[in-house]
Design an enzyme around this catalytic site. Structure first.
Site, PDB file in Angstrom:
ATOM      1  N   SER A   1       1.028  -1.416   0.105  1.00  0.00           N
ATOM      2  CA  SER A   1       0.111   0.500   0.034  1.00  0.00           C
ATOM      3  C   SER A   1       0.651   0.962  -0.006  1.00  0.00           C
ATOM      4  O   SER A   1       2.412   1.171   0.422  1.00  0.00           O
ATOM      5  CB  SER A   1      -0.883   0.237   1.465  1.00  0.00           C
ATOM      6  N   ASP A   2       0.704   2.404  -0.442  1.00  0.00           N
ATOM      7  CA  ASP A   2       1.353   3.389  -0.320  1.00  0.00           C
ATOM      8  C   ASP A   2       0.512   4.035   1.204  1.00  0.00           C
ATOM      9  O   ASP A   2       0.495   3.350   1.800  1.00  0.00           O
ATOM     10  CB  ASP A   2      -0.148   4.985  -0.890  1.00  0.00           C
ATOM     11  N   TRP A   3       1.422   4.887   1.643  1.00  0.00           N
ATOM     12  CA  TRP A   3       2.284   5.078   3.974  1.00  0.00           C
ATOM     13  C   TRP A   3       0.791   5.451   4.181  1.00  0.00           C
ATOM     14  O   TRP A   3      -0.554   6.273   3.328  1.00  0.00           O
ATOM     15  CB  TRP A   3       2.192   6.468   3.254  1.00  0.00           C
ATOM     16  N   ALA A   4       0.084   3.930   5.150  1.00  0.00           N
ATOM     17  CA  ALA A   4      -1.791   3.966   4.968  1.00  0.00           C
ATOM     18  C   ALA A   4      -2.717   3.852   4.561  1.00  0.00           C
ATOM     19  O   ALA A   4      -3.270   4.510   4.951  1.00  0.00           O
ATOM     20  CB  ALA A   4      -1.777   5.139   7.211  1.00  0.00           C
TER      21      ALA A   4
END
Ligand code: BGC
Length: 754
Positions: free
Chosen positions: A294-297
């Protein structure tokens, strides 16, 4: 309704995963025994054997990635020792990486090595030009070398995975991250994505100089509404497939090990919970075998999107959609085990994700060589060869936008030069917004001022004034008049203007893309003195510079060129290097033209300029300031004798296109020859032009070369509304020229059905 939706997702996903992984779908929580053990590759067999030993919690651990800070470090080490973390980001330096690795390899039950990821976007310590600049070189072979050097330096520092390349096509210059991509064109973007993946990953992924690449951000992130960072994207399936997916597909075909799911909402379904793009297309249609982080969170953010009710729901939606590793949002660690026990997430999905992650770790050779060699790290970074390569790439990235009366190149024997602008003396700005560890080597950065000083003859006086600065509040009247006075004392003024490095990149969207602050006012005042002005731009996006384009005699687009910016710019200013870069993104005349790109549709009322009722503005032409593919040189190239070897083409055939290009000037140069087509009538309307190929051609003064293109019919198709790539018979126009607006040489041909 909700249940039926979920069932549908699971059905599609299971089928897709079975196809993507070559394993039988398992409806039960137990991993399906392989029917044909011989079919497993050696790596798959190792993965399978390890998976069989893992508890549910250990499996979920592999799907978790954290960025440790001082305050969380001990806690994270404790979790690593319990096999509860699979990857760390932002840990670099051989010693530090080894410290964490030791915990994983020596203290945990399963001894599974950690995978260290970092944003090594355009260099680790030796910083190359920002991607948007590098791409203006249209030189995939050189780009591949630069990416490999970045990989070597990063790998020496324990980093075995980069979150690059960013392959988001973008036609939105307000968006700060346009600096990190390959510009507006999917075909060019695909070629460059391939080069970067090959460069990072090398010939063998387990080579000590290779690292895993990550094509990001899947998908649509480059088209945020109104250019605002992280904003929603909304596009047809045709646009998705024609414009935004191709560079990802190219990266997958080049063997990219990982992809990153994006932050944005795509047509109502956030990209990090999007089964259609992640499972159906990526893992199903394209058969992608690596893993998705995933991207950050961005999985947890499914809640803010209004797509998940809470963190637990977000975790379920993330994994069901196909996000294999959760970057930093904690929701997989907090909720997946419970979701599996409650049978809301079949174990099959966890096993599939873990298999993919372990496979990448095996491919990288991490099980055999988990540690970085601390004794080698320093010797492998910032070497002379690496810095020379960075210079070469920087020189090729520069685009000459204007050069009236051959003001450039400047003579090295000029008596005095005024260098104006704080950017000219900045060591930080050349590194761009993703400077990785470049800031540890600021002493190695050549500024434009130092580059000029070291190029001119010793009798030349180089005068410097920082002028009004870049930011809105930085320019005083005194600074402005000092700049003007300095210019008055010189024979020529080189004004360096643009943006600071943090004005582009992530979370740096702008609603005006003019020169910020009082820079234009200062340029006008200097121009008014009568001193010839060379404007050198430093920026991370296309800027609107209509006044400068009209009134200044010379403009050099230098972008952020990395560690060797100053030497590269000086080489171009003084003619040691003949500029050859061409824009990979359109420069608008003003903000109101955005989005403006060359591959637009014709419309029902195209602007031919005679009628009011045409698709145009009443206050501005439709044409851009500088078109895609544009860039000048210190020599001239004449194009002639466009020829096709046939006027008809079968679906299985290829057309040979030739053109003569002559260097009719007096210096050697490299021309980027571009081939465009237009499909005149199709069941889905097609753009007025599409780039299909290009060639870099080196020409000595007076030399002519016949440039040859092989245009396979397979490049003439398009995606229809059903997501199918189709070739439709019919008439095509074809142009070969110096940029996307060059219509001098045109021909046509027919695609026939048999
Ligand atoms: C960016 C990614 C990056 C990640 C990790 C995010 O904010 O969107 O491109 O790889 O951070 O640093």
């Amino acid at each position: 309704m909700r249940y039926r939706f979920m069932t549908a997702i699971i059905f599609v996903a299971v089928a897709s995963m079975a196809q993507a992984q070559g394993t039988a779908p398992a409806a039960s929580p137990k991993p399906a025994p392989s029917k044909n053990k011989k079919a497993l590759s050696p790596v798959d067999a190792k993965v399978q054997a390890l998976l069989a030993k893992m508890t549910l919690e250990e499996k979920i651990g592999q799907m978790i990635q954290y960025s440790p800070w001082k305050s969380t470090e001990d806690k994270i080490k404790g979790e690593i020792a319990k096999d509860e973390v699979g990857s760390l980001l932002n840990v670099y330096g051989a010693k530090r990486a080894n410290e964490f690795q030791k915990v994983a390899v020596e203290q945990s039950r399963l001894h599974i090595p950690l995978l260290f990821g970092l944003d090594v976007i355009h260099g680790y310590k030796t910083i190359f030009p920002i991607p948007l600049a590098e791409d203006c070189a249209w030189n995939p072979a050189l780009l591949e070398k630069c990416a490999h050097v970045a990989a070597q330096e990063a790998s020496a520092a324990g980093v075995k995975w980069t979150f690059a390349p960013m392959v988001d096509v973008s036609r939105e210059p307000r968006w700060g991250r346009i600096s990190e991509g390959s510009g507006e064109d999917p075909a060019l973007g695909s070629v460059l994505a391939t080069a970067r993946v090959k460069g990072f990953q090398g010939e063998h992924l387990d080579d000590p100089n290779s690292i895993a690449a990550c094509a990001k951000h899947f998908v649509g992130y480059g088209a945020p509404i109104a250019g605002r960072e992280y904003n929603t994207t909304d596009m047809s399936e045709v646009t998705l497939r024609e414009i935004h997916l191709p560079p990802f597909k190219a990266a997958v075909e080049a063997g990219v090990e990982t992809l990153m799911s994006a932050f944005n909402d795509l047509n109502g379904v956030p990209a990090s919970g999007n089964t259609h793009t992640l499972r159906d297309i990526l893992k199903g249609e394209w058969g992608f075998k690596g893993f998705v982080v995933s991207d950050w969170a961005s999985v947890q953010q499914l809640v803010s999107h209004g797509y998940a009710a809470d963190d637990k729901d977000a975790a379920a939606k993330g994994i069901l959609a196909g996000v294999d590793m959760d970057m930093q949002s904690h929701v997989y660690g907090d909720h997946l085990a419970e979701l599996v026990k409650e049978k809301k997430v079949p174990l099959f999905f966890i096993d599939g994700a873990v298999r993919r992650i372990l496979k990448v770790k095996y491919d990288l050779g991490l099980f055999d060589n988990p540690y970085a060699d601390e004794s080698k790290e320093d010797g492998l970074t910032l070497t002379k060869d690496n810095l020379d390569l960075a210079l070469q790439e920087a020189e090729q990235s520069i685009v000459l936008l204007k050069n009236e009366k051959n003001l450039l190149p400047l003579s090295k024997d000029v008596k005095s030069i005024a260098v104006i602008g704080s950017l000219a003396d900045s060591k930080m700005d050349p590194l761009g917004s993703w400077h990785c560890r470049g800031e540890d080597a600021l002493d190695k950065v050549s500024t434009i001022l130092s580059g000029i000083k070291s190029s001119v003859s010793k009798d030349c006086q180089v005068l410097y004034a920082p002028g009004v600065g870049v930011t809105v509040d930085s320019g005083t009247d005194k600074a402005l008049s000092q700049a003007v006075d300095t210019a008055k004392r010189a024979q020529v003024a080189v004004v360096v203007a643009g943006e600071t490095q943090d004005m582009s990149g992530e979370a740096a969207a702008r609603t005006s893309i003019d020169l910020p602050g009082r820079q234009e006012e200062m340029i006008k005042a200097i121009q008014a003195t009568g001193v010839p002005v060379v404007l050198v731009l430093m920026n991370g996006r296309p800027l609107t510079i209509p006044w400068e384009a009209e009134h200044l005699p010379a403009i050099v687009e230098s972008w952020f060129l990395g560690t060797r910016q100053g030497n590269a710019v000086a080489a171009v200013l003084f003619g040691d290097v003949n500029p050859s870069g061409k824009l990979v993104v359109t420069f608008p005349r003003n903000l109101g033209q955005i989005p403006i790109y060359y591959a637009q549709m014709n419309t029902g009322r195209p602007a031919v300029g005679k009628e009011k009722w045409e698709s145009k503005y009443i206050d501005c032409p439709n044409t851009p300031q500088f078109p895609f593919g544009f860039g000048l040189s210190y020599t001239q190239y004449d194009y002639s004798n466009l020829a096709l070897d046939s006027k008809t083409l079968k679906p299985s055939g290829a057309l040979k296109v030739t053109v003569d290009v002559k260097n009719s000037g007096s210096v050697a140069g490299t021309e980027i020859v571009q081939l465009y087509i237009r499909d005149l009538v199709a069941s889905i309307t097609q753009p007025v032009r599409k780039l299909v190929d290009f060639k870099r051609v080196e020409l000595a003064p007076g030399e002519t070369k016949t440039v040859e293109f092989d245009l396979p019919a397979s490049k003439l198709g398009f995606y229809n509304e059903q997501g199918k790539y189709v070739l439709e018979p019919g008439s095509f126009n074809l142009w070969v020229g110096r940029d996307s607006s060059d219509s001098t040489l045109q021909d046509s041909f027919q695609l026939v059905s048999k």
